[in-house]
Design an enzyme around this catalytic site. Structure first.
Site, PDB file in Angstrom:
ATOM      1  N   SER A   1      -1.096  10.186  -6.549  1.00  0.00           N
ATOM      2  CA  SER A   1      -1.716  10.875  -7.684  1.00  0.00           C
ATOM      3  C   SER A   1      -0.694  11.483  -8.633  1.00  0.00           C
ATOM      4  O   SER A   1      -1.005  11.770  -9.788  1.00  0.00           O
ATOM      5  CB  SER A   1      -2.685  11.961  -7.200  1.00  0.00           C
ATOM      6  OG  SER A   1      -1.991  12.960  -6.473  1.00  0.00           O
ATOM      7  N   SER A   2       0.543  11.673  -8.150  1.00  0.00           N
ATOM      8  CA  SER A   2       1.570  12.291  -8.996  1.00  0.00           C
ATOM      9  C   SER A   2       2.945  12.003  -8.397  1.00  0.00           C
ATOM     10  O   SER A   2       3.066  11.406  -7.331  1.00  0.00           O
ATOM     11  CB  SER A   2       1.357  13.807  -9.101  1.00  0.00           C
ATOM     12  OG  SER A   2       1.492  14.418  -7.823  1.00  0.00           O
ATOM     13  N   GLY A   3       3.976  12.436  -9.104  1.00  0.00           N
ATOM     14  CA  GLY A   3       5.327  12.446  -8.570  1.00  0.00           C
ATOM     15  C   GLY A   3       5.877  11.102  -8.147  1.00  0.00           C
ATOM     16  O   GLY A   3       5.684  10.078  -8.811  1.00  0.00           O
TER      17      GLY A   3
ATOM     18  N   TYR B   1       7.996  22.211   7.541  1.00  0.00           N
ATOM     19  CA  TYR B   1       8.209  20.998   6.746  1.00  0.00           C
ATOM     20  C   TYR B   1       9.402  20.208   7.268  1.00  0.00           C
ATOM     21  O   TYR B   1       9.324  18.988   7.476  1.00  0.00           O
ATOM     22  CB  TYR B   1       8.412  21.379   5.279  1.00  0.00           C
ATOM     23  CG  TYR B   1       8.669  20.202   4.366  1.00  0.00           C
ATOM     24  CD1 TYR B   1       7.628  19.364   3.965  1.00  0.00           C
ATOM     25  CD2 TYR B   1       9.950  19.928   3.898  1.00  0.00           C
ATOM     26  CE1 TYR B   1       7.861  18.289   3.130  1.00  0.00           C
ATOM     27  CE2 TYR B   1      10.192  18.849   3.060  1.00  0.00           C
ATOM     28  CZ  TYR B   1       9.142  18.039   2.673  1.00  0.00           C
ATOM     29  OH  TYR B   1       9.383  16.955   1.854  1.00  0.00           O
TER      30      TYR B   1
ATOM     31  N   SER C   1      12.989  13.108   3.349  1.00  0.00           N
ATOM     32  CA  SER C   1      13.525  14.160   2.493  1.00  0.00           C
ATOM     33  C   SER C   1      14.927  14.465   2.997  1.00  0.00           C
ATOM     34  O   SER C   1      15.261  14.172   4.153  1.00  0.00           O
ATOM     35  CB  SER C   1      12.651  15.414   2.599  1.00  0.00           C
ATOM     36  OG  SER C   1      13.307  16.563   2.076  1.00  0.00           O
TER      37      SER C   1
ATOM     38  N   GLY D   1      -0.339   8.673  -1.258  1.00  0.00           N
ATOM     39  CA  GLY D   1       0.019   9.838  -2.072  1.00  0.00           C
ATOM     40  C   GLY D   1       0.502   9.487  -3.459  1.00  0.00           C
ATOM     41  O   GLY D   1       1.614   9.836  -3.848  1.00  0.00           O
TER      42      GLY D   1
ATOM     43  N   LEU E   1       0.861  -1.180   0.000  1.00  0.00           N
ATOM     44  CA  LEU E   1       0.000   0.000   0.000  1.00  0.00           C
ATOM     45  C   LEU E   1       0.897   1.229   0.000  1.00  0.00           C
ATOM     46  O   LEU E   1       1.811   1.339   0.816  1.00  0.00           O
ATOM     47  CB  LEU E   1      -0.920   0.010   1.215  1.00  0.00           C
ATOM     48  CG  LEU E   1      -1.946   1.161   1.242  1.00  0.00           C
ATOM     49  CD1 LEU E   1      -3.266   0.694   1.844  1.00  0.00           C
ATOM     50  CD2 LEU E   1      -1.424   2.378   2.024  1.00  0.00           C
ATOM     51  N   ILE E   2       0.631   2.134  -0.927  1.00  0.00           N
ATOM     52  CA  ILE E   2       1.423   3.350  -1.091  1.00  0.00           C
ATOM     53  C   ILE E   2       0.506   4.542  -0.913  1.00  0.00           C
ATOM     54  O   ILE E   2      -0.557   4.613  -1.537  1.00  0.00           O
ATOM     55  CB  ILE E   2       2.087   3.402  -2.481  1.00  0.00           C
ATOM     56  CG1 ILE E   2       2.858   2.114  -2.764  1.00  0.00           C
ATOM     57  CG2 ILE E   2       3.002   4.620  -2.614  1.00  0.00           C
ATOM     58  CD1 ILE E   2       3.298   1.956  -4.210  1.00  0.00           C
TER      59      ILE E   2
END
Length: 281
Positions: free
Chosen positions: A13-15, A154, A141, A11, A8-9
């Site tokens: 929708s993009s990137g 962030y 990140s 986020g 299961l991943i």
């Protein structure tokens, strides 16, 4: 014959999330690609068809800030597929600003998605991952190792993620669950575009911070000119899912390795400050 592994991943929708979903499906995993708004799934569906893996990609709605919904989604996945072998915590949201000009609610919102969303999904997944001897891969990140100007909330969230996961890793390992964090640098994706920033308005409202913000924006725009593609950043995530034993911390490029090393070997903080001071002057 054993059933395919299930991941299961969040986020997707993009990137990076989208690229990771396509990559895991290519590796033969049953891929549960989740996103807060399934109306944004068109790009993922198109990529899955083009890659010939549409039969392995299942889109589900998941808002990582909704604990009840997260638990329900994971229970549903296990009921449908019989197992959960990995969780990839990828959902996140940037927050640009500095403390005097950001509200506490702005900071809380950044923490809610980037930190508490990771905690919520991981907590709900752990019983299933213990059963499968699975894995938690969290997309952090380089901002989880190096604090960066105008990214206070962030980076605080990503630092928290790294501390949380580094503390969890040895405990989870006693039960057969591997934990690791992946640290991308600049990635050419909609993550940045989706900020929807009105840069002239931001600079006009920045008051005494305007010169530093303008310098930071200029530096950031230059860095994204040499950014990795989402597929390049996703490759180490997919490798971490498939190798016998992944390391705890993985950077997605040589630039990211060099950048993170600046902080990890910086006992008094001067190396990072000497670097980031130049970003705002």
């Amino acid at each position: 014959m054993s059933s395919p592994k299930t991941v299961l991943i969040t986020g997707t929708s993009s990137g990076i999330g989208l690229a990771t979903a396509i990559g895991t499906a290519r590796e033969g995993w049953t891929t549960i690609a989740t996103m807060r708004d399934t109306g944004k799934a068109e790009a993922l569906h198109k990529a899955a068809v083009e890659a010939g893996v549409a039969d392995l990609v299942q889109v589900k709605r998941l808002d990582v800030t909704d604990p009840v919904g997260v638990t329900a989604c994971l229970d549903e996945v296990v009921a449908e597929h019989g197992r959960l072998d990995a969780l990839v915590n990828n959902a996140g949201a940037a927050q640009i600003g500095t403390v005097e000009q950001s509200s506490v609610d702005d900071v809380r919102a950044a923490m809610e998605v980037n930190f508490f969303g990771v905690v919520t999904a991981t907590r709900a997944a752990m019983p299933h991952l213990r059963a499968s001897q699975g894995r938690v891969i969290t997309v952090s990140s380089v901002g989880g190792a190096v604090g960066q100007p105008f990214n206070e909330a962030y980076c605080a969230a990503k630092f928290a993620v790294e501390g949380f996961m580094q503390s969890l890793a040895p405990v989870a390992a006693t039960l057969g669950v591997d934990v690791c964090v992946v640290e991308p640098g600049a990635v050419a994706s909609e993550f940045v575009a989706n900020l929807g920033l009105d840069l002239p308005a931001m600079l006009a409202a920045a008051g005494p911070y305007a010169p530093a913000l303008e310098a930071y924006i200029a530096r950031t725009q230059r860095s994204f000119g040499n950014a990795q593609t989402p597929a390049e950043a996703a490759a180490p995530i997919i490798e971490a899912l498939t190798v016998a034993r992944p390391p705890f911390r993985i950077q997605t490029s040589q630039w990211a390795r060099d950048f993170v090393a600046t902080s990890l070997a910086d006992l008094d903080g001067s190396a990072v400050r000497n670097l980031t001071d130049t970003w705002v002057r």
